[in-house]
Scaffold this active site. Structure first.
Site, mmCIF file in Angstrom:
data_model
loop_
_atom_site.group_PDB
_atom_site.id
_atom_site.type_symbol
_atom_site.label_atom_id
_atom_site.label_comp_id
_atom_site.label_asym_id
_atom_site.label_seq_id
_atom_site.Cartn_x
_atom_site.Cartn_y
_atom_site.Cartn_z
ATOM 1 N N ASN A 135 -10.252 -0.156 1.001
ATOM 2 C CA ASN A 135 -8.798 -0.090 0.887
ATOM 3 C C ASN A 135 -8.400 -0.519 -0.521
ATOM 4 O OD1 ASN A 135 -6.030 -0.592 0.949
ATOM 5 N ND2 ASN A 135 -6.057 -1.579 2.945
ATOM 6 N N CYS A 183 0.808 -1.218 0.000
ATOM 7 C CA CYS A 183 0.000 0.000 0.000
ATOM 8 C C CYS A 183 0.843 1.271 0.000
ATOM 9 C CB CYS A 183 -0.934 -0.004 1.217
ATOM 10 S SG CYS A 183 -2.035 -1.433 1.273
ATOM 11 N N HIS A 219 -2.928 6.907 3.310
ATOM 12 C CA HIS A 219 -3.464 5.681 2.716
ATOM 13 C C HIS A 219 -4.799 5.366 3.383
ATOM 14 C CE1 HIS A 219 -4.111 1.620 1.545
ATOM 15 N NE2 HIS A 219 -3.714 1.092 2.689
#
Length: 312
Positions: free
Chosen positions: A269, A113, A239
């Site tokens: 996500n 990520c 993030h």
């Protein structure tokens, strides 16, 4: 110092929207359970789309919005953990689909990520060495392909999407970057090629503890490097993993929540795509204005972390 500037942005999402109620039909969960623990309400899943098709749409949108021609690019970097193929890379497919120059580097990066943040710094290196004025960075994921829909602890978290930015250098513009890694296969891991389906496995509590340590560390490191204070930052763009993580970090730093942009409620996500998707949304909403200081910070599998502070 030549700072990194974002010239333009783009994003692409699959057409299929999956609600928490939809997820409750697949696994034992509920809208209330998911929302209170993650902040996520909907996410997008690929059906006819591929990871490469999302990357192409996002990249084309960023190039068109910036008025940048393919021949002006010095590099094309795609951050992803879910390419459609081990080879060719998604970046090479973009070279073909967008008619990018054949004499520039085009490659994928797998940094979980945090991939988009790592890719920004790598792109800056190419810009410093090249006579061409722009670089293209894309974060693109089709995480639904590696999601175990019998595991309620992970399947409700992830979504598919892509975000892209066109970059250039600007003399004396504010820029700082910090990157790091700490090998840990117990927190998050995905099986590699083989007979087993490559599902995401995650220790949620372990990841939470890591994130609420890594994000403030990145932010403080960047502020120390630039001599700025928390009050000088117009936007924090983290993030988009979990609302609880972002809220915890904001409280820990004593920064109002509204200065941390959040959109995980719409997309879940999306790993390396989450920060560029957020930036494109912010541009579309008129939230980002010239001269603002924007701090982007990521954390993810590896374990990895990274942050970048730049001037819009």
């Amino acid at each position: 110092m030549k700072g990194l500037k974002i010239v333009s942005t783009g994003r692409a999402l699959p057409a299929k929207v999956v609600t928490n109620d939809d997820m409750s039909r697949l696994v034992e969960t509920s809208d209330e359970w998911i929302t209170t623990r993650t902040g996520i309400q909907t996410r997008h899943f690929c059906e006819s789309e591929t990871q490469a098709s999302l990357a192409t749409r996002a990249a084309r949108g960023a190039l068109e919005r910036g008025g940048v021609a393919p021949e002006e690019l010095c590099a094309c970097i795609v951050a992803t953990v879910t390419p459609d193929h081990a080879a060719p890379t998604t970046a090479c497919l973009l070279q073909q689909r967008l008619a990018l120059p054949e004499n520039i580097p085009c490659f994928d990066m797998n940094v979980g990520c945090t991939g988009f943040i790592y890719a920004l710094q790598v792109a800056r290196g190419f810009l410093l060495q090249s006579g061409r004025p722009y670089a293209l960075v894309v974060g693109a994921e089709s995480l639904s392909r590696i999601t175990d829909f019998t595991d309620r602890g992970t399947c409700v978290l992830f979504g598919d999407g892509a975000g892209a930015v066109v970059l250039t250098l600007e003399e004396s513009s504010l820029y700082a970057c910090t990157l790091g890694a700490r090998g840990d296969a117990k927190a998050i891991f995905i099986e590699g090629p083989g007979p087993e389906h490559p599902y995401i496995h995650m220790d949620g509590q372990r990841v939470f503890r890591f994130a609420v340590e890594a994000v403030p560390h990145c932010i403080r490191t960047l502020l120390e490097e630039t001599g700025l204070g928390l009050e000088d930052i117009d936007w924090f763009v983290p993030h988009q993993a979990n609302k609880r993580i972002i809220d915890h970090v904001a409280k820990k730093l004593r920064v109002p929540n509204e200065r941390f942009y959040q959109n995980m409620m719409r997309y879940g996500n999306t790993s390396a795509a989450s920060i560029p998707i957020a930036l494109d949304e912010m541009v579309e909403q008129g939230l980002l204005r010239k001269g603002q200081k924007v701090l982007c910070v990521g954390f993810g599998a590896g374990l990895t972390w990274g942050g970048t502070l730049l001037e819009w």
